[in-house]
Write a protein that holds these residues in place. Structure first.
Motif, mmCIF file in Angstrom:
data_model
loop_
_atom_site.group_PDB
_atom_site.id
_atom_site.type_symbol
_atom_site.label_atom_id
_atom_site.label_comp_id
_atom_site.label_asym_id
_atom_site.label_seq_id
_atom_site.Cartn_x
_atom_site.Cartn_y
_atom_site.Cartn_z
ATOM 1 N N UNK A 126 5.839 -9.486 20.819
ATOM 2 C CA UNK A 126 4.751 -8.572 20.483
ATOM 3 C C UNK A 126 4.798 -8.271 18.994
ATOM 4 N N UNK A 127 3.666 -7.961 18.389
ATOM 5 C CA UNK A 127 3.672 -7.664 16.949
ATOM 6 C C UNK A 127 4.416 -6.384 16.620
ATOM 7 N N UNK A 128 4.882 -6.312 15.381
ATOM 8 C CA UNK A 128 5.442 -5.085 14.845
ATOM 9 C C UNK A 128 4.361 -4.355 14.070
ATOM 10 N N UNK A 129 4.706 -3.191 13.560
ATOM 11 C CA UNK A 129 3.736 -2.386 12.842
ATOM 12 C C UNK A 129 4.461 -1.580 11.763
ATOM 13 N N UNK A 130 3.761 -1.304 10.675
ATOM 14 C CA UNK A 130 4.317 -0.471 9.607
ATOM 15 C C UNK A 130 3.253 0.513 9.141
ATOM 16 N N UNK A 131 3.727 1.684 8.737
ATOM 17 C CA UNK A 131 2.844 2.756 8.286
ATOM 18 C C UNK A 131 3.358 3.311 6.971
ATOM 19 N N UNK A 132 2.464 3.908 6.191
ATOM 20 C CA UNK A 132 2.821 4.505 4.898
ATOM 21 C C UNK A 132 1.568 5.094 4.266
ATOM 22 N N UNK A 133 1.753 5.820 3.187
ATOM 23 C CA UNK A 133 0.617 6.215 2.357
ATOM 24 C C UNK A 133 0.723 5.442 1.045
ATOM 25 N N UNK A 134 -0.429 5.046 0.526
ATOM 26 C CA UNK A 134 -0.486 4.307 -0.735
ATOM 27 C C UNK A 134 -1.394 5.093 -1.667
ATOM 28 N N UNK A 135 -0.808 5.594 -2.752
ATOM 29 C CA UNK A 135 -1.548 6.435 -3.698
ATOM 30 C C UNK A 135 -1.719 5.695 -5.011
ATOM 31 N N UNK A 136 -2.917 5.753 -5.548
ATOM 32 C CA UNK A 136 -3.236 5.144 -6.837
ATOM 33 C C UNK A 136 -3.317 6.263 -7.871
ATOM 34 N N UNK A 137 -2.344 6.324 -8.763
ATOM 35 C CA UNK A 137 -2.340 7.367 -9.787
ATOM 36 C C UNK A 137 -3.045 6.911 -11.069
ATOM 37 N N UNK A 138 -3.586 5.682 -11.057
ATOM 38 C CA UNK A 138 -4.246 5.134 -12.237
ATOM 39 C C UNK A 138 -5.674 5.619 -12.394
ATOM 40 N N UNK A 139 -6.324 5.096 -13.439
ATOM 41 C CA UNK A 139 -7.691 5.493 -13.774
ATOM 42 C C UNK A 139 -8.748 4.526 -13.258
ATOM 43 N N UNK A 140 -8.341 3.448 -12.597
ATOM 44 C CA UNK A 140 -9.308 2.527 -12.015
ATOM 45 C C UNK A 140 -8.828 2.100 -10.635
ATOM 46 N N UNK A 141 -9.772 1.627 -9.854
ATOM 47 C CA UNK A 141 -9.463 1.252 -8.470
ATOM 48 C C UNK A 141 -8.468 0.094 -8.420
ATOM 49 N N UNK A 142 -7.664 0.093 -7.385
ATOM 50 C CA UNK A 142 -6.764 -1.024 -7.069
ATOM 51 C C UNK A 142 -7.158 -1.504 -5.677
ATOM 52 N N UNK A 143 -7.123 -2.821 -5.467
ATOM 53 C CA UNK A 143 -7.510 -3.379 -4.178
ATOM 54 C C UNK A 143 -6.327 -4.058 -3.526
ATOM 55 N N UNK A 144 -5.924 -3.546 -2.363
ATOM 56 C CA UNK A 144 -4.872 -4.161 -1.572
ATOM 57 C C UNK A 144 -5.475 -5.368 -0.868
ATOM 58 N N UNK A 145 -4.963 -6.557 -1.186
ATOM 59 C CA UNK A 145 -5.542 -7.786 -0.639
ATOM 60 C C UNK A 145 -4.647 -8.497 0.362
ATOM 61 N N UNK A 146 -3.376 -8.113 0.443
ATOM 62 C CA UNK A 146 -2.504 -8.790 1.382
ATOM 63 C C UNK A 146 -1.128 -8.174 1.458
ATOM 64 N N UNK A 147 -0.335 -8.732 2.369
ATOM 65 C CA UNK A 147 1.036 -8.293 2.602
ATOM 66 C C UNK A 147 1.925 -9.519 2.739
ATOM 67 N N UNK A 148 3.204 -9.318 2.445
ATOM 68 C CA UNK A 148 4.190 -10.388 2.654
ATOM 69 C C UNK A 148 5.500 -9.742 3.075
#
Length: 152
Positions: free
Chosen positions: A42-64
């Protein structure tokens, strides 16, 4: 030889670019956690908060990660009849000064095709990959099978 005007324009543009930028140093990950798995079927799962403290958007495009052959961000949705389903979420934009929560019942990191079981009290590395090519490594502790979040 550059004119004084060219030097001033270049310095101004460089300073402006620095003000409207975001990079991996602007990403702050909080409270990462994962549930122990029952084997690898069965798949696993992960959780967290991701905060961008910068002045422009960041795009999460993948995981490894070394623990799964196919990690993806998934979204849980519930239809009008109360039936829940999950599907890949695609790219996730994190607004300037914004936070995205990967949490149960919502967005989450789905770890499909586990290479090994996720064992309580161990941890693993999860790499967040962003659209600009930058990466942020997160150490994810594995909690119990029935965990609802990290202990406060």
């Amino acid at each position: 030889m550059k004119s004084m005007f060219q030097i001033i324009v270049m310095a101004t543009l460089t300073a402006m670019a620095g003000l409207a930028s975001a990079g991996p140093e602007d990403i702050v990950v909080g409270d990462p956690w994962s549930r122990a798995s029952i084997g690898t079927s069965r798949p696993g799962v992960a959780y967290m908060t991701i905060r961008n403290t910068g002045d422009s958007a960041m795009t999460l495009t993948g995981l490894r990660t070394e623990v799964a052959a196919m990690p993806q961000v998934h979204r849980t949705a519930t239809d009008d009849s109360g039936v829940s389903s999950m599907a890949p979420a695609g790219d996730i934009e994190i607004a300037p000064a914004g936070t995205v929560a990967l949490e149960p019942g919502s967005l989450h990191a789905m770890l499909m095709k586990l290479n090994r079981p996720l064992i309580e009290a161990e941890s693993y590395s999860l790499i967040l990959i962003f659209g600009d090519g930058s990466e942020v490594a997160v150490t994810v502790p594995v909690l119990g099978v029935g965990a609802r979040g990290p202990e406060e």
